[in-house]
Design a protein around this motif. Sequence first.
Motif, PDB file in Angstrom:
ATOM      1  N   LYS A  62       0.846  -1.194   0.000  1.00 28.82           N
ATOM      2  CA  LYS A  62       0.000   0.000   0.000  1.00 28.82           C
ATOM      3  C   LYS A  62       0.879   1.241   0.000  1.00 28.82           C
ATOM      4  O   LYS A  62       1.725   1.415   0.878  1.00 28.82           O
ATOM      5  CB  LYS A  62      -0.929   0.015   1.215  1.00 28.82           C
ATOM      6  CG  LYS A  62      -1.841   1.243   1.258  1.00 28.82           C
ATOM      7  CD  LYS A  62      -2.854   1.187   2.379  1.00 28.82           C
ATOM      8  CE  LYS A  62      -3.725   2.432   2.382  1.00 28.82           C
ATOM      9  NZ  LYS A  62      -4.794   2.388   3.399  1.00 28.82           N
ATOM     10  N   LEU A  63       0.676   2.111  -0.989  1.00 24.14           N
ATOM     11  CA  LEU A  63       1.465   3.329  -1.101  1.00 24.14           C
ATOM     12  C   LEU A  63       0.797   4.450  -0.307  1.00 24.14           C
ATOM     13  O   LEU A  63      -0.353   4.815  -0.560  1.00 24.14           O
ATOM     14  CB  LEU A  63       1.604   3.738  -2.562  1.00 24.14           C
ATOM     15  CG  LEU A  63       2.327   2.750  -3.485  1.00 24.14           C
ATOM     16  CD1 LEU A  63       2.416   3.302  -4.894  1.00 24.14           C
ATOM     17  CD2 LEU A  63       3.711   2.417  -2.943  1.00 24.14           C
ATOM     18  N   VAL A  64       1.534   4.967   0.663  1.00 19.88           N
ATOM     19  CA  VAL A  64       1.091   6.085   1.494  1.00 19.88           C
ATOM     20  C   VAL A  64       2.077   7.216   1.222  1.00 19.88           C
ATOM     21  O   VAL A  64       3.172   7.249   1.780  1.00 19.88           O
ATOM     22  CB  VAL A  64       1.081   5.689   2.983  1.00 19.88           C
ATOM     23  CG1 VAL A  64       0.729   6.883   3.852  1.00 19.88           C
ATOM     24  CG2 VAL A  64       0.104   4.538   3.221  1.00 19.88           C
ATOM     25  N   CYS A  65       1.695   8.127   0.336  1.00 18.89           N
ATOM     26  CA  CYS A  65       2.647   9.086  -0.221  1.00 18.89           C
ATOM     27  C   CYS A  65       2.421  10.503   0.296  1.00 18.89           C
ATOM     28  O   CYS A  65       1.290  10.932   0.486  1.00 18.89           O
ATOM     29  CB  CYS A  65       2.554   9.112  -1.744  1.00 18.89           C
ATOM     30  SG  CYS A  65       2.689   7.509  -2.560  1.00 18.89           S
ATOM     31  N   GLY A  66       3.506  11.205   0.459  1.00 14.15           N
ATOM     32  CA  GLY A  66       3.467  12.641   0.634  1.00 14.15           C
ATOM     33  C   GLY A  66       3.944  13.292  -0.651  1.00 14.15           C
ATOM     34  O   GLY A  66       4.949  12.875  -1.226  1.00 14.15           O
ATOM     35  N   ALA A 369       0.185  18.605   0.892  1.00 14.05           N
ATOM     36  CA  ALA A 369       1.557  18.363   0.474  1.00 14.05           C
ATOM     37  C   ALA A 369       2.358  17.999   1.714  1.00 14.05           C
ATOM     38  O   ALA A 369       1.946  18.286   2.845  1.00 14.05           O
ATOM     39  CB  ALA A 369       2.144  19.603  -0.160  1.00 14.05           C
ATOM     40  N   PHE A 370       3.511  17.391   1.502  1.00 17.12           N
ATOM     41  CA  PHE A 370       4.416  17.186   2.629  1.00 17.12           C
ATOM     42  C   PHE A 370       5.198  18.457   2.922  1.00 17.12           C
ATOM     43  O   PHE A 370       5.411  18.813   4.080  1.00 17.12           O
ATOM     44  CB  PHE A 370       5.380  16.034   2.327  1.00 17.12           C
ATOM     45  CG  PHE A 370       6.497  15.927   3.328  1.00 17.12           C
ATOM     46  CD1 PHE A 370       6.235  15.463   4.609  1.00 17.12           C
ATOM     47  CD2 PHE A 370       7.784  16.318   3.009  1.00 17.12           C
ATOM     48  CE1 PHE A 370       7.249  15.393   5.562  1.00 17.12           C
ATOM     49  CE2 PHE A 370       8.804  16.238   3.951  1.00 17.12           C
ATOM     50  CZ  PHE A 370       8.533  15.779   5.226  1.00 17.12           C
ATOM     51  N   HIS A 371       5.640  19.143   1.898  1.00 18.90           N
ATOM     52  CA  HIS A 371       6.540  20.290   2.065  1.00 18.90           C
ATOM     53  C   HIS A 371       5.837  21.467   2.749  1.00 18.90           C
ATOM     54  O   HIS A 371       4.641  21.690   2.559  1.00 18.90           O
ATOM     55  CB  HIS A 371       7.119  20.722   0.717  1.00 18.90           C
ATOM     56  CG  HIS A 371       6.105  20.923  -0.357  1.00 18.90           C
ATOM     57  ND1 HIS A 371       5.650  19.910  -1.177  1.00 18.90           N
ATOM     58  CD2 HIS A 371       5.430  22.037  -0.752  1.00 18.90           C
ATOM     59  CE1 HIS A 371       4.762  20.383  -2.018  1.00 18.90           C
ATOM     60  NE2 HIS A 371       4.596  21.661  -1.781  1.00 18.90           N
ATOM     61  N   GLY A 372       6.605  22.221   3.512  1.00 20.63           N
ATOM     62  CA  GLY A 372       6.037  23.314   4.296  1.00 20.63           C
ATOM     63  C   GLY A 372       6.178  24.682   3.673  1.00 20.63           C
ATOM     64  O   GLY A 372       5.569  25.648   4.154  1.00 20.63           O
ATOM     65  N   SER A 373       6.982  24.790   2.604  1.00 18.77           N
ATOM     66  CA  SER A 373       7.204  26.093   1.982  1.00 18.77           C
ATOM     67  C   SER A 373       7.789  25.879   0.589  1.00 18.77           C
ATOM     68  O   SER A 373       8.090  24.757   0.192  1.00 18.77           O
ATOM     69  CB  SER A 373       8.173  26.939   2.826  1.00 18.77           C
ATOM     70  OG  SER A 373       9.453  26.312   2.901  1.00 18.77           O
ATOM     71  N   TYR A 374       7.917  27.002  -0.129  1.00 17.32           N
ATOM     72  CA  TYR A 374       8.510  26.989  -1.473  1.00 17.32           C
ATOM     73  C   TYR A 374       9.694  27.946  -1.506  1.00 17.32           C
ATOM     74  O   TYR A 374       9.693  28.979  -0.841  1.00 17.32           O
ATOM     75  CB  TYR A 374       7.480  27.425  -2.515  1.00 17.32           C
ATOM     76  CG  TYR A 374       6.269  26.528  -2.584  1.00 17.32           C
ATOM     77  CD1 TYR A 374       6.245  25.407  -3.404  1.00 17.32           C
ATOM     78  CD2 TYR A 374       5.139  26.800  -1.799  1.00 17.32           C
ATOM     79  CE1 TYR A 374       5.129  24.581  -3.463  1.00 17.32           C
ATOM     80  CE2 TYR A 374       4.020  25.974  -1.851  1.00 17.32           C
ATOM     81  CZ  TYR A 374       4.033  24.865  -2.680  1.00 17.32           C
ATOM     82  OH  TYR A 374       2.940  24.042  -2.726  1.00 17.32           O
ATOM     83  N   TYR A 375      10.683  27.603  -2.327  1.00 21.92           N
ATOM     84  CA  TYR A 375      11.790  28.550  -2.543  1.00 21.92           C
ATOM     85  C   TYR A 375      11.246  29.821  -3.188  1.00 21.92           C
ATOM     86  O   TYR A 375      11.398  30.922  -2.641  1.00 21.92           O
ATOM     87  CB  TYR A 375      12.844  27.951  -3.481  1.00 21.92           C
ATOM     88  CG  TYR A 375      13.406  26.625  -3.069  1.00 21.92           C
ATOM     89  CD1 TYR A 375      14.112  26.485  -1.870  1.00 21.92           C
ATOM     90  CD2 TYR A 375      13.257  25.506  -3.883  1.00 21.92           C
ATOM     91  CE1 TYR A 375      14.641  25.261  -1.501  1.00 21.92           C
ATOM     92  CE2 TYR A 375      13.790  24.282  -3.530  1.00 21.92           C
ATOM     93  CZ  TYR A 375      14.475  24.153  -2.330  1.00 21.92           C
ATOM     94  OH  TYR A 375      14.993  22.944  -1.968  1.00 21.92           O
TER      95      TYR A 375
END
Length: 555
Positions: A62-66, A369-375
């Motif tokens: 089972k794929l549990v993806c961020g 999303a997993f990420h908390g910010s963007y460049y």
Amino acid sequence: MHISSPTFNIFSNSKMLLGTPSRLLFRFLLVFIFAIASHSNAYPLSTHNRWIIDDATGQRAKLVCGNWAGHLHPMIPEGLDRRPLKEIVDELVEHKFNCVRLTYAIYMWTRYGNGNVKATFDSLDAPEVVEGIAKNNPSVLNMTHIEVFQAVIHELGAQNVKVLFDNHVSEPKWCCHDDDENGFFHDRHFDPQEWVHGLTLAAKHFSGNQAVVAMSLRNELHGPRQNLRDWYRYMSQGALAIHKANPNVLVVISGLNYDTELQFLKSKPLKIDLGKKMVFETHLYSWSGIGTLKLKEIWTKQPLNRICANNIKGIDNRAGFLTTGKNAAPLIFTEFGFDESGSSVEDNRFLTCLQTYLVGRDLDWGLWAFHGSYYVREDKVQLDESFGVMDATWHHLRNPNFTDKFQFLERKNIEPTSKAPIVYIMYHPLSGQCAQVNGRNELEVGSCENKNRWVQSRTSTKIYLHGTKKCLTAAGEGLPVTLSDDCQSKNSPWKSVSLSKLHLATVDQHENQLCLQKDSNSSSVVTSKCICIEDDSLCVDDPRSQWFQLVETNV
């Protein structure tokens, strides 16, 4: 074999590498490391009916993806200005993600393959980002964009995290708008031949890397050019190109209208030979909607039981049908998300409804999303991602309830090779917790890892604790539900009511209908007057505290 020695940690030894006189030596070390890493984790996956299977064990994977974005202008995965790479992947593992949907732009392969990361950031005028990367992952600045992706995928593989490599866009930018000229074949930035060439380059490049288990064709096709003739023609070309270049990866196929529509496959299946590697994907957010559900505000302005029921019916009609029938195929819900700050009532209601679908079908999924910010996103430097699991510092969860909320979604409930009988776990989607019996023989919610399983009599609708003759019994309005030996009483049978089918109701001695409800001040489960179970357009109270779902499991 895991490469855990500091000798092979690219970023922890970045100063040594950057101090090496010859860039040729640096590239040699990279090639050597990735060659070894390609054998460190064997992740060949295939399909069997609607399931994704681990070829090594024959069991379901089972794929549990961020979702981890890398498709914007800088063309590297986000967050390397915030924390060292290893620590970022540590966070993924700690929060039980076993997969990353890692996004990239086609032009990175076809136009900017040798582009230098530092030069790219200089052109974007983002000195604070460069300063952060120099502090946390200094070797990145001297790499090409593709080398950074190699390094990130190496670390993910080293920590047993699978990679779904997702072609998000052609031109590196934020996605998506109908007029972005990046949405469908023959748009200004979507030349089909260049797209197939980019897919082929990416597939070949990672063909020896076992961490990359799947590749998608294209994220969220959209815009006025959409048509079925081109969809069948070019999606077939792209899928076959990936499969030829790397026959080991799953090929993930998306639909139309921001990947909410695949219903056209009912009348005309996609007939291409990918072996056992064809998988489909779908997306949904509170604002994208299904059918007539186009407005985000509908989640607060119409009865929630009705909206949730229609939403689930729509998902099944447009994509979920792929998992049923003699030609069933796996479907990954590769994007859904919500404002992790908890401030959006619409998002919160949408998410609770969608959770019941994901666990009810036991689907593989990817959270945006997993990420908390963007460049840099749309000319804004170090922009916060309110949908991010991580906060803007990348050190803390944005939503303190995330672990509870997602614990059951992360669990595999159906194992197709299991010989165990089907029983039920009783799930409370609002809290993300599951029902268990405490020392006082009362029902409460807690960890979904508890061993309590339930069976429901088809003739009497009584709910028994598996392996016993004890059944759930209501004591009265506002009182805890108990496990009782007396299963002949009037308040022992339970039935599913309301359009959502998420209320479990019984009657008391006065024939008043009562529903299970989590107590607002404790973990106890009580019975209370049912909320909005009739389809009354004027009843817009929130019934989610009463939503309980019997979820099948043989695990």
